[in-house]
Design a protein around this motif. Sequence first.
Motif, PDB file in Angstrom:
ATOM      1  N   GLY A  60       0.840  -1.190   0.000  1.00 39.13           N
ATOM      2  CA  GLY A  60       0.000   0.000   0.000  1.00 39.13           C
ATOM      3  C   GLY A  60       0.874   1.237   0.000  1.00 39.13           C
ATOM      4  O   GLY A  60       2.098   1.173  -0.043  1.00 39.13           O
ATOM      5  N   ARG A  61       0.243   2.376   0.025  1.00 43.33           N
ATOM      6  CA  ARG A  61       0.988   3.638  -0.002  1.00 43.33           C
ATOM      7  C   ARG A  61       1.677   3.904   1.328  1.00 43.33           C
ATOM      8  O   ARG A  61       1.153   3.607   2.385  1.00 43.33           O
ATOM      9  N   THR A  62       2.844   4.510   1.229  1.00 45.49           N
ATOM     10  CA  THR A  62       3.657   4.824   2.399  1.00 45.49           C
ATOM     11  C   THR A  62       3.251   6.194   2.917  1.00 45.49           C
ATOM     12  O   THR A  62       3.447   7.192   2.244  1.00 45.49           O
ATOM     13  N   MET A  63       2.694   6.250   4.108  1.00 43.32           N
ATOM     14  CA  MET A  63       2.202   7.503   4.662  1.00 43.32           C
ATOM     15  C   MET A  63       2.955   7.862   5.937  1.00 43.32           C
ATOM     16  O   MET A  63       3.431   7.005   6.663  1.00 43.32           O
ATOM     17  N   ASN A  64       3.025   9.162   6.201  1.00 46.98           N
ATOM     18  CA  ASN A  64       3.435   9.670   7.496  1.00 46.98           C
ATOM     19  C   ASN A  64       4.850   9.270   7.897  1.00 46.98           C
ATOM     20  O   ASN A  64       5.100   8.947   9.051  1.00 46.98           O
ATOM     21  N   LEU A  65       5.797   9.304   6.951  1.00 45.86           N
ATOM     22  CA  LEU A  65       7.200   9.051   7.278  1.00 45.86           C
ATOM     23  C   LEU A  65       7.642  10.115   8.278  1.00 45.86           C
ATOM     24  O   LEU A  65       7.507  11.305   8.024  1.00 45.86           O
TER      25      LEU A  65
END
Length: 172
Positions: A60-65
């Motif tokens: 899935g998409r990589t969020m909130n690094l």
Amino acid sequence: VGGGEGTGGGFGLERMENGGIILAVSWRGNAESKEVTVMAISGDRGVTWSEMQRIPEATGRTMNLTTLGNGTLSFVTDVLGTGNVQRFFSHDYGRTWSGGREHPLTSDGMKFNLEGNAWVDRNEKGKAKTIFEIGWHYKPGQSHPRDDAWGVFRHSVDGGHTWKGEISPPQW
């Protein structure tokens, strides 16, 4: 990012306290049938980059690094990958990752979707004291683009392992 057989969307760029920069990408068009998370690190302010590194089990998409201090980083996957939001951690400036820790649902049992960046309050040594996140979800029977999402705000004082103080003002 990329081209040819694979493409990716950049979903996070973070400067770490060691001066390095880390880039999080959701990669598509690979041998797997879903988006996967890959990362690259630059040690020279973005002039050169490491090879993209696949983060095992992150889909899935990589969020909130987010940089949490002392070499610790975290990111959260979105629900497109596993159906459940997962939080991953690195304790060595993004070189290796552990994770697949389920990111808690809201207090009323809804998914806590994230985009953007967390706000981090830091102590005098740069380590995260409190992490604040604004997330969102749809109520049962509601969906995009017909309905508005419901905003949720909460915080963690233990590096993103547990969350509390949830509020969801109706105006959001």
